[in-house]
Design an enzyme around this catalytic site. Sequence first.
Site, mmCIF file in Angstrom:
data_model
loop_
_atom_site.group_PDB
_atom_site.id
_atom_site.type_symbol
_atom_site.label_atom_id
_atom_site.label_comp_id
_atom_site.label_asym_id
_atom_site.label_seq_id
_atom_site.Cartn_x
_atom_site.Cartn_y
_atom_site.Cartn_z
ATOM 1 N N GLN A 14 45.682 3.010 -104.594
ATOM 2 C CA GLN A 14 44.857 3.732 -103.926
ATOM 3 C C GLN A 14 44.351 5.512 -104.223
ATOM 4 O O GLN A 14 44.641 5.871 -105.048
ATOM 5 C CB GLN A 14 46.172 4.284 -102.524
ATOM 6 C CG GLN A 14 45.296 4.621 -101.361
ATOM 7 C CD GLN A 14 44.452 3.525 -100.868
ATOM 8 O OE1 GLN A 14 45.183 1.766 -101.176
ATOM 9 N NE2 GLN A 14 43.361 3.598 -100.236
ATOM 10 N N ASP A 48 42.799 -5.550 -106.389
ATOM 11 C CA ASP A 48 42.008 -4.846 -105.563
ATOM 12 C C ASP A 48 40.790 -4.897 -106.194
ATOM 13 O O ASP A 48 39.329 -4.477 -105.761
ATOM 14 C CB ASP A 48 41.731 -3.705 -105.753
ATOM 15 C CG ASP A 48 42.187 -2.383 -104.674
ATOM 16 O OD1 ASP A 48 42.202 -2.980 -103.859
ATOM 17 O OD2 ASP A 48 42.940 -1.683 -105.237
ATOM 18 N N LYS A 108 47.889 -1.837 -94.870
ATOM 19 C CA LYS A 108 48.392 -3.305 -96.139
ATOM 20 C C LYS A 108 49.445 -3.195 -95.833
ATOM 21 O O LYS A 108 49.796 -4.194 -96.634
ATOM 22 C CB LYS A 108 48.272 -2.141 -97.424
ATOM 23 C CG LYS A 108 46.510 -2.306 -97.768
ATOM 24 C CD LYS A 108 46.390 -1.434 -98.625
ATOM 25 C CE LYS A 108 44.461 -0.869 -99.200
ATOM 26 N NZ LYS A 108 43.812 -0.151 -100.138
HETATM 27 N N1 GUN Z 1 39.849 3.488 -101.630
HETATM 28 C C1 GUN Z 1 39.241 3.540 -100.599
HETATM 29 N N2 GUN Z 1 39.255 2.264 -100.880
HETATM 30 C C2 GUN Z 1 40.044 1.468 -101.377
HETATM 31 C C3 GUN Z 1 40.364 0.439 -102.382
HETATM 32 O O1 GUN Z 1 40.328 -0.896 -101.386
HETATM 33 N N3 GUN Z 1 41.143 0.285 -102.589
HETATM 34 C C4 GUN Z 1 42.123 1.067 -103.147
HETATM 35 N N4 GUN Z 1 43.169 1.483 -103.916
HETATM 36 N N5 GUN Z 1 41.230 2.487 -102.634
HETATM 37 C C5 GUN Z 1 40.518 2.247 -101.856
#
Ligand code: GUN
Length: 291
Positions: free
Chosen positions: A96, A119, A52
């Site tokens: 996350q 998200d 990211k």
């Molecule tokens: N854990 C697995 N996929 C994701 C995601 O797309 N966003 C976040 N914040 N955590 C995750």
Amino acid sequence: MVILDGKKISQEIKKEISETVKSIIASGKPAPHLAAILAGNDGASETYVGHKEKDCHEVGFRSTVLRFPDSVSRNELLSEISRLNDSDDITGLIVQLPLPKHISEKEIIEAINPAKDVDGFHPVNVGKMVTGLSAFVSATPYGIIELMKRYAIETAGKNCVVLGRSNIVGRPMANLLSQKAYPGDCTVTVCHSRTKNIREICVNADIIVAALGVPEFLTADMVKEGAVVIDVGITRVKADNKNGFRLVGDVKFDTVSEKASFITPVPGGVGPMTRVALLKNTLKAYEAKKQ
Ligand code: GUN
């Protein structure tokens, strides 16, 4: 058969985003800024957050990662979220997942300002998406919708099977594809671990989205000639190569690709589209905010 090249399309979208960022900066405004909270030391989460940061850098966004030890308290996380929610300098905020076991993910997600929830996990965004309002849509289904659009895949009136019912992928995917929209207007069936006769259901599908996390679950005998196959799975499987593993999707690619009209590869299909969808959401958050 056409390979749905998520890598290529995501690069095109990143280029579009970079151009927008350049014009934002040229007009004297600050670049969008994505903040990520990473608690604990889950290896996969470290990798995802690293991706990211790299993606933000590539399109000219600012990014900040806030790291906390596994022992972080609920209050510490909540006060950090509150600070980021209130900061004018932060465009989007993600936490996350998974979080350390003693922390309620539900409570933490609900603490995020929905206007910064890039998200798309906050119930306000989920509710807006389900009712067809403008919302942040979680990155994987959003990326898949964008990929279908860019390849002009016909969806109206098609039978679509979504394998998997997770809150992040299966449910929003099924919802979006059933909406009165393009891509959408599908007749959607959601299959999961308790579904009976999955093969019979899949074999009637015009579009299959496989998001179970079971390597090579979808085999050629389950797929109709000419079906569109979207593979969300990505599992490391031991292999005799220099890495010691290979990445395997939920679809048995070699044989299913002989029947499919369109198919996503693994890697290089849904993965890069998921990554770029987060960038699109962050830009949307930036543009929605009065500067
Ligand atoms: N854990 C697995 N996929 C994701 C995601 O797309 N966003 C976040 N914040 N955590 C995750």
